[in-house]
Scaffold this motif. Structure first.
Motif, PDB file in Angstrom:
ATOM      1  N   ASP A 106       0.817  -1.216   0.000  1.00  0.00           N
ATOM      2  CA  ASP A 106       0.000   0.000   0.000  1.00  0.00           C
ATOM      3  C   ASP A 106       0.849   1.264   0.000  1.00  0.00           C
ATOM      4  OD1 ASP A 106       0.968  -0.441   2.535  1.00  0.00           O
ATOM      5  OD2 ASP A 106      -0.845   0.230   3.565  1.00  0.00           O
ATOM      6  N   TYR A 107       2.084   1.137  -0.489  1.00  0.00           N
ATOM      7  CA  TYR A 107       2.957   2.311  -0.530  1.00  0.00           C
ATOM      8  C   TYR A 107       3.960   2.194  -1.676  1.00  0.00           C
ATOM      9  CZ  TYR A 107       6.536  -0.694   1.618  1.00  0.00           C
ATOM     10  OH  TYR A 107       7.435  -1.704   1.863  1.00  0.00           O
ATOM     11  N   GLY A 108       4.501   3.310  -2.060  1.00  0.00           N
ATOM     12  CA  GLY A 108       5.629   3.378  -2.969  1.00  0.00           C
ATOM     13  C   GLY A 108       6.653   4.300  -2.349  1.00  0.00           C
ATOM     14  N   GLY A 109       7.833   4.366  -2.937  1.00  0.00           N
ATOM     15  CA  GLY A 109       8.824   5.242  -2.327  1.00  0.00           C
ATOM     16  C   GLY A 109      10.165   5.134  -3.010  1.00  0.00           C
ATOM     17  N   VAL A 110      11.171   5.619  -2.288  1.00  0.00           N
ATOM     18  CA  VAL A 110      12.527   5.621  -2.812  1.00  0.00           C
ATOM     19  C   VAL A 110      13.444   5.037  -1.741  1.00  0.00           C
ATOM     20  CG1 VAL A 110      12.979   7.977  -1.993  1.00  0.00           C
ATOM     21  CG2 VAL A 110      14.320   7.047  -3.876  1.00  0.00           C
ATOM     22  N   GLU A 111      14.445   4.312  -2.206  1.00  0.00           N
ATOM     23  CA  GLU A 111      15.397   3.652  -1.309  1.00  0.00           C
ATOM     24  C   GLU A 111      16.807   4.069  -1.688  1.00  0.00           C
ATOM     25  OE1 GLU A 111      15.247  -0.768   0.054  1.00  0.00           O
ATOM     26  OE2 GLU A 111      16.499  -0.714  -1.767  1.00  0.00           O
ATOM     27  N   ALA A 112      17.580   4.495  -0.700  1.00  0.00           N
ATOM     28  CA  ALA A 112      18.968   4.878  -0.938  1.00  0.00           C
ATOM     29  C   ALA A 112      19.899   3.710  -0.629  1.00  0.00           C
ATOM     30  CB  ALA A 112      19.336   6.078  -0.079  1.00  0.00           C
ATOM     31  N   ARG A 113      21.031   3.714  -1.299  1.00  0.00           N
ATOM     32  CA  ARG A 113      22.073   2.709  -1.018  1.00  0.00           C
ATOM     33  C   ARG A 113      23.265   3.442  -0.422  1.00  0.00           C
ATOM     34  NH1 ARG A 113      24.291  -2.363  -2.980  1.00  0.00           N
ATOM     35  NH2 ARG A 113      26.558  -2.194  -3.226  1.00  0.00           N
ATOM     36  N   VAL A 114      23.654   3.046   0.784  1.00  0.00           N
ATOM     37  CA  VAL A 114      24.756   3.700   1.493  1.00  0.00           C
ATOM     38  C   VAL A 114      25.744   2.630   1.941  1.00  0.00           C
ATOM     39  CG1 VAL A 114      25.417   5.129   3.462  1.00  0.00           C
ATOM     40  CG2 VAL A 114      23.250   5.560   2.290  1.00  0.00           C
ATOM     41  N   ILE A 115      26.998   2.788   1.562  1.00  0.00           N
ATOM     42  CA  ILE A 115      28.050   1.850   1.965  1.00  0.00           C
ATOM     43  C   ILE A 115      28.787   2.438   3.165  1.00  0.00           C
ATOM     44  CG2 ILE A 115      30.227   0.760   1.303  1.00  0.00           C
ATOM     45  CD1 ILE A 115      29.223   0.529  -1.498  1.00  0.00           C
ATOM     46  N   VAL A 116      28.898   1.642   4.227  1.00  0.00           N
ATOM     47  CA  VAL A 116      29.554   2.075   5.460  1.00  0.00           C
ATOM     48  C   VAL A 116      30.891   1.356   5.575  1.00  0.00           C
ATOM     49  CG1 VAL A 116      29.343   2.279   7.962  1.00  0.00           C
ATOM     50  CG2 VAL A 116      27.290   2.350   6.525  1.00  0.00           C
ATOM     51  N   THR A 117      31.952   2.120   5.820  1.00  0.00           N
ATOM     52  CA  THR A 117      33.287   1.545   5.989  1.00  0.00           C
ATOM     53  C   THR A 117      33.919   2.098   7.260  1.00  0.00           C
ATOM     54  OG1 THR A 117      34.295   3.302   4.648  1.00  0.00           O
ATOM     55  CG2 THR A 117      33.632   1.285   3.506  1.00  0.00           C
ATOM     56  N   ARG A 118      34.911   1.380   7.763  1.00  0.00           N
ATOM     57  CA  ARG A 118      35.682   1.833   8.921  1.00  0.00           C
ATOM     58  C   ARG A 118      37.149   1.516   8.655  1.00  0.00           C
ATOM     59  NH1 ARG A 118      34.331   2.862  14.419  1.00  0.00           N
ATOM     60  NH2 ARG A 118      36.160   2.730  15.783  1.00  0.00           N
ATOM     61  N   ASP A 119      37.971   2.535   8.683  1.00  0.00           N
ATOM     62  CA  ASP A 119      39.401   2.396   8.376  1.00  0.00           C
ATOM     63  C   ASP A 119      39.613   1.756   7.009  1.00  0.00           C
ATOM     64  OD1 ASP A 119      40.037   3.437  10.911  1.00  0.00           O
ATOM     65  OD2 ASP A 119      39.913   1.442  11.827  1.00  0.00           O
ATOM     66  N   GLY A 120      38.746   2.111   6.064  1.00  0.00           N
ATOM     67  CA  GLY A 120      38.872   1.606   4.711  1.00  0.00           C
ATOM     68  C   GLY A 120      38.306   0.221   4.485  1.00  0.00           C
ATOM     69  N   LYS A 121      37.833  -0.436   5.534  1.00  0.00           N
ATOM     70  CA  LYS A 121      37.292  -1.783   5.410  1.00  0.00           C
ATOM     71  C   LYS A 121      35.764  -1.734   5.407  1.00  0.00           C
ATOM     72  CE  LYS A 121      41.245  -3.813   7.833  1.00  0.00           C
ATOM     73  NZ  LYS A 121      41.696  -4.615   9.011  1.00  0.00           N
TER      74      LYS A 121
END
Length: 652
Positions: A539-554
């Motif tokens: 019963d909904y539509g929308g938008v989804e973001a993609r976010v990559i999380v890293t720590r010290d390059g990993k």
């Protein structure tokens, strides 16, 4: 005809509740044995009728019966079955019926639980519960009937509030209401004691499991509501001193004081009038919370209605119930004083200090809750009371209370002192200071004195709670379930204090704007935005973001926060993405489309925040374990010799 059957069942339940109250209170007072014997059948009949009404409303939601106004306003054909059922308590009338159904369940459980109690006392308990049921049933039938028809019926419904379309919030009201309503049982036991004019250790032993059970459910309900607010509302907070949050927190504080006061009354026969007052005030705050949520005097994301008529009805009912209870207390309580004494350093004193500080904390919350209402009523303008008031005033009561908890656990009854454990407590205190300061200044940067104090108190409570169980195990002495439950609950409290201090002192958060490919740092992590894509639900539509999380390059995680638009209600809801790493919660919330490929985000890293809710569950588990102790199994002789059962505590 299902809605009509439900309405008819509600009317029959109303009549049966009236008979239950009349027979339960007047029967023992007038010596009418037949009236007294009729109380339990009235309880059973009322439960059947309320369950029938509840079943009819659930069936109407499942069948998408949009000829029923309440169904049409809170459901639609696109909703999944799970949320159609949850829609039953998604608004005022249905949630009130849920409240009444849970009250009927508690009443039936009480009827079974009091079978071995003195007959007249048990009847009075059920009579008081009948009076509470009658008030809420009358309120429902007169002002909040969920079975009213629509003419002509709608082709489809308006749907459930999108904020409520969440598994956590679907379970939150039943849990919270179970705790709310459960306090009515302790209130009923207090009312029965006041009507009878007699109170002793046996009364405390009878009452304590019911009060502790209600407290455990209320703990879980508040924790689940806090968790829902954290991951659903989009701002990453778990407690904002919202008026409706406070409405559930005040009974919890009073209930906490009540279960500790009952422990003293059961063990030593003291604090009788104080314990009675706490039982009355605990349920009174539940009624006040119900009034605040359902009268329209408060503005909150959690509140239900804005109806002066309903508010006036509730206020009248609240005044009658609380007024009658307090008048009866003022009449009977002075005759229930105990002659037993105790030293200033005795456990009784520490538990008394505990109660005073809890009631003081509750009073500060109540003052902040009522100040805007009073200001508006007196024409002084709108007044907003929030964290700047609640945080420091609440802390004033909590810091000494937390420091005294370990001392109260290990102090001796009556004569006071700590005996051989005094030296052990000093060692534990010194170790707690070292561990707390090491955690505050070693694990985190920018720690303040208050953070070190909070972590020290958390460790102090946890380690000191283990002293007695370890000593019993060393000496090969069995640990009673009451002691085990108390230990677990206090360990949960210590974990809660440590985690809350960590969250409040060391959370890293910021609001940023990013284009595709851009990165932003927060809390030692790097967040890279990789674009958006459309998302669709039932019963909904929308938008989804993609976010990559890293720590010290990993790489750490790939997170997908969403912004949903619900078609029927035309509401836009943020669904945060959460990932747990190294004990910290990483939260990403998608904000507004800023144009030109830029989006706003809220980035947040909260250390140990999950342990706040885990600690609440541990505390509740401790309470449940405590009430399974053997001494709460009432002896058969209590039913055979009522006078001995009522007077036994005084004789000891």
């Amino acid at each position: 005809m299902i809605p009509e059957l439900g309405q008819f069942a509600l009317i029959l339940a109303l009549l049966l509740a009236l008979l239950q109250a009349l027979f339960g209170i007047a029967g023992p007072a007038l010596g009418r044995d037949r009236w007294t014997a009729a109380v339990v059948p009235a309880v059973a009949g009322q439960f059947v009728m309320v369950a029938t009404a509840m079943g009819c409303l659930v069936t109407s939601f499942i069948d998408n019966d949009f000829t029923v106004r309440y169904v049409a306003e809170n459901s639609n054909s696109a909703l999944p079955l799970f949320y159609r059922v949850a829609g039953v308590w998604g608004a005022h009338a249905g949630s009130l019926l849920l409240w009444i159904f849970l009250l009927a369940c508690w009443t039936v459980a009480t009827a079974f639980g009091t079978l071995r109690l003195p007959r007249n006392f048990a009847a009075r308990v059920l009579g008081v519960l009948g009076a509470v049921s009658f008030g809420f049933l009358l309120y429902t039938v007169v002002t909040s009937n969920p079975f009213l028809r629509l003419d002509p019926p709608w082709a489809d419904g308006m749907g459930l509030n999108p904020l409520l379309q969440d598994p956590g919030l679907a379970a939150h009201p039943p849990l919270l209401y179970t705790g709310y309503v459960g306090l009515s049982v302790a209130f009923a036991f207090a009312g029965a004691a006041l009507l009878e004019g007699r109170l002793d250790r046996e009364w405390a032993r009878w009452t304590r499991p019911w009060a502790t059970s209600a407290w455990a459910f209320l703990t879980c309900g508040i924790a689940l509501g806090s968790w829902w607010a954290y991951y659903t509302l989009g701002w990453g907070g778990f407690w904002f001193w919202d008026p409706v949050e406070n409405a559930s927190f005040m009974p919890w504080l009073m209930g906490t004081a009540l279960i500790h006061s009952l422990a003293v009354t059961e063990k030593r026969g003291v604090f009788k009038s104080w314990t009675l007052l706490l039982a009355v005030l605990g349920f009174s705050l539940s009624l006040i919370g119900t009034f605040l949520v359902r009268s329209g005097v408060l503005i909150s994301v959690h509140s239900f209605v804005s109806s002066p008529g309903r508010g006036e009805f509730l206020l009248t009912f609240l005044g009658i119930m609380i007024g009658a209870a307090l008048a009866l207390y003022a009449w009977r309580a002075p005759k229930m004083q105990s002659e037993a004494g105790f030293e200033l350093s005795a456990r009784e004193s520490f538990l008394l200090f505990n109660n005073i500080l809890l009631v003081t904390a509750c009073g500060t919350v109540f003052a902040g809750e009522m100040a805007p209402i009073i200001s508006n009523a007196l024409g002084l303008g709108k007044l907003s009371v929030g964290p700047p008031y609640f945080d420091p005033t609440f802390l004033i009561s909590m810091l000494p209370l937390l420091a005294l908890v370990p001392l109260g656990v290990h102090a001796r009854w009556k004569r006071g002192g700590f005996g051989d454990r005094g030296r052990t407590l000093l060692i534990v205190l010194a170790a707690s200071v070292l561990i707390g300061c090491a955690a505050a200044f070693g694990l985190y940067t920018g720690a303040g004195v208050l953070s070190a104090v909070g972590m020290t108190l958390g460790v102090w409570i946890i380690i000191s709670s283990l002293i007695d169980p370890i000593d019993r195990l060393r000496r090969r002495i069995a640990i009673p379930r009451a002691v085990l439950g108390m230990t677990i609950a206090h360990i949960g409290l210590g974990i809660f204090v440590f985690a809350l201090t960590s969250v409040q002192g060391f959370t890293a958060e910021q609001d940023v704007a990013m284009r595709t490919g851009m990165s932003a740092p927060d809390g030692g992590y790097s967040f890279q935005f990789q674009g958006t894509q459309p998302v669709h639900g039932p019963d909904y539509g929308g938008v989804e973001a993609r976010v990559i999380v890293t720590r010290d390059g990993k790489p750490v995680a790939v997170m997908y926060p969403q912004k949903r638009t619900y078609w029927v209600q035309h509401m836009i809801i943020t669904h945060s993405a959460i990932f747990i790493n190294r004990g910290s919660n990483i939260l990403v919330a998608l904000g507004q489309d800023l144009g030109d490929g830029r989006w706003s985000f809220r980035l947040q890293v909260r250390p140990l925040v999950m342990y706040i809710w885990i600690a609440a569950l541990i505390m509740a588990a401790g309470g449940i374990i405590a009430i399974t102790d053997r001494r709460y199994r009432i002896a058969q002789s209590a039913a055979e010799d009522p006078s001995a059962a009522l007077a036994g505590g005084e004789a000891r």
